[in-house]
Design a protein around this motif. Sequence first.
Motif: not given
Length: 181
Positions: A119-127, A113-117
């Motif tokens: 992934v995009s949040v993790w990419q933004a906050v990972q650093p 259900v939440l796959r895209t969201r």
Amino acid sequence: MDSSVVFNVATTGIAVVAVVTSIVFSARQARIARHANHISVMVDLLQEFRSVEFHEQHDYVCTRLGAEHAPQVGVRGLPAEARAAFYSVVYYYQSFANLAVFGLLDETLMVTVLRTRIVSVWQAVQPFVERERELRGEGGGGNYMSIFEELARLAAELPPEHVRNSMPQNRRRLSRLGQLR
């Protein structure tokens, strides 16, 4: 063959069928109850999506956080508004991940259900998360947001066509069970 032997064999056969039927129905009932729990948890957590504020914070985290702030400050070093958006969005997905870890929510359902969201949040906050781990002295990957990181990894590994491919399979299964017309 004596009639009492035939009677005993018949009653034993009926008892075995009754026990097997009870086991099958009990297992099915347990599976249905487990899915019902997953659905209510998902509905409760997905209510947040109705909030305009959540969507604004989500968009901020995904599009502006990294552009406006350097990851070198970690999470705690972010200004109040950015930190509030970070906590609101990231801990929202962390809640899903925590429920999955404890078996209260089906992680495949959630990730589908939440796959895209996710992934995009993790990419933004990972650093920011990685720097926060360094600032906390957590070596070797650290624990800070590790459950959300694992959830993002699972979401990234799930093929984008998973939902589309799952729908016909679910329809066929429900049709076989007589639950879909």
